[in-house]
Write an enzyme that holds these catalytic residues in place. Sequence first.
Site, PDB file in Angstrom:
ATOM      1  N   SER A 158      36.390  33.941  32.336  1.00 32.75           N
ATOM      2  CA  SER A 158      37.507  33.428  31.539  1.00 32.75           C
ATOM      3  C   SER A 158      38.516  34.528  31.224  1.00 32.75           C
ATOM      4  O   SER A 158      39.733  34.299  31.255  1.00 32.75           O
ATOM      5  CB  SER A 158      36.994  32.793  30.241  1.00 32.75           C
ATOM      6  OG  SER A 158      36.540  33.766  29.319  1.00 32.75           O
ATOM      7  N   GLU A 159      38.028  35.730  30.931  1.00 36.08           N
ATOM      8  CA  GLU A 159      38.937  36.833  30.628  1.00 36.08           C
ATOM      9  C   GLU A 159      39.829  37.147  31.830  1.00 36.08           C
ATOM     10  O   GLU A 159      41.028  37.401  31.679  1.00 36.08           O
ATOM     11  CB  GLU A 159      38.133  38.076  30.234  1.00 36.08           C
ATOM     12  CG  GLU A 159      37.450  37.984  28.885  1.00 36.08           C
ATOM     13  CD  GLU A 159      38.446  37.967  27.741  1.00 36.08           C
ATOM     14  OE1 GLU A 159      39.259  38.905  27.645  1.00 36.08           O
ATOM     15  OE2 GLU A 159      38.427  37.012  26.950  1.00 36.08           O
ATOM     16  N   VAL A 160      39.264  37.133  33.020  1.00 37.30           N
ATOM     17  CA  VAL A 160      40.042  37.421  34.220  1.00 37.30           C
ATOM     18  C   VAL A 160      41.008  36.282  34.522  1.00 37.30           C
ATOM     19  O   VAL A 160      42.185  36.502  34.830  1.00 37.30           O
ATOM     20  CB  VAL A 160      39.115  37.684  35.422  1.00 37.30           C
ATOM     21  CG1 VAL A 160      39.920  37.853  36.707  1.00 37.30           C
ATOM     22  CG2 VAL A 160      38.262  38.924  35.171  1.00 37.30           C
ATOM     23  N   TYR A 166      39.847  45.307  21.050  1.00 35.37           N
ATOM     24  CA  TYR A 166      40.234  44.265  22.005  1.00 35.37           C
ATOM     25  C   TYR A 166      41.731  44.083  21.871  1.00 35.37           C
ATOM     26  O   TYR A 166      42.210  43.279  21.075  1.00 35.37           O
ATOM     27  CB  TYR A 166      39.477  42.980  21.687  1.00 35.37           C
ATOM     28  CG  TYR A 166      39.766  41.815  22.617  1.00 35.37           C
ATOM     29  CD1 TYR A 166      39.705  41.955  23.996  1.00 35.37           C
ATOM     30  CD2 TYR A 166      40.086  40.561  22.106  1.00 35.37           C
ATOM     31  CE1 TYR A 166      39.957  40.884  24.848  1.00 35.37           C
ATOM     32  CE2 TYR A 166      40.332  39.475  22.948  1.00 35.37           C
ATOM     33  CZ  TYR A 166      40.266  39.654  24.315  1.00 35.37           C
ATOM     34  OH  TYR A 166      40.509  38.589  25.155  1.00 35.37           O
TER      35      TYR A 166
END
Length: 297
Positions: free
Chosen positions: A35-37, A135
């Site tokens: 999901s982050e990518v 983050y």
Amino acid sequence: MNADPFRKLVRSEGVRLYRDLPWRRTRDPYGIWLSEVMLQQTQVVRVCDRWPAWLERFPTVGALAQAPVADVLAAWQGMGYNRRALALHRAAMYIMERFDGEFPRDASALCELPGVGPATAQGIRSFAFDLPGVYLETNVRTVILHHFFPDVPAVPDKELVGIVEATCPGPQVPEGRFALPEDERDTPRTWYYAMLDYGAYLKKTIPNPSRRSASYSRQSAFEGSRRQKRAALVRCLLEAGEGGLNAGEARAALDKMEACAGRPAVAPDVAQSILEDLAREGFCQKRSDVDRYFVAH
């Protein structure tokens, strides 16, 4: 810095604005990493559709590592920036080889993975393992700029890092880097979800504060760009399969796309240049004896 009022506000807004996104229902580091990518320069609504489809096709990091490159690229089509798919594939193989299929928790080890930088690494740490850290992604940057640097232009990230770290809840280590959690629900995972949702809300309701970041850059237009031509050639290579394309066939495919868009034909050397770039970057391989290119399997 007394961060208590700010933290109370963000937590309250996080509850009010919480988005029940599919990757927030798991603590599996593979799904969270994916999901982050995917969310890098891709709209949330599109990722909501593509994230479960990808996991259905490649349900584990091992399955992704074993998949042919062509299958990975085919599954990624429509997401843009094909480099991300190749980086996912290389990183999956690295995790299987270096870490025996287990995601590391250490930020420096995560940053060894292809395509993983400090923000992605901390996203995995926060959302999969509930570990504190910095983050600093676009919505978090938006919140910090809005509250701590109002009307200040060209703010460098180094000015934000200390605030992001000091407001993230975490254990009271001797250095005292992290905020004291207010209650058992005040964790890095819930804190950064609140920051993301509050930041997304701010960008919709006020002039985008992230534009005042020194690292802000407006994405260039896709239509008619070299990026669009690269993406089109990847699709053509996937369709051609092992038969591949030579430079003339690649140029003809690009000319057809340009003609449909009402643009002039591609310069003779452009298709060749893009194919050579794709070969150098691992998107495709070259059969030098016949000057044909094909997606690696």
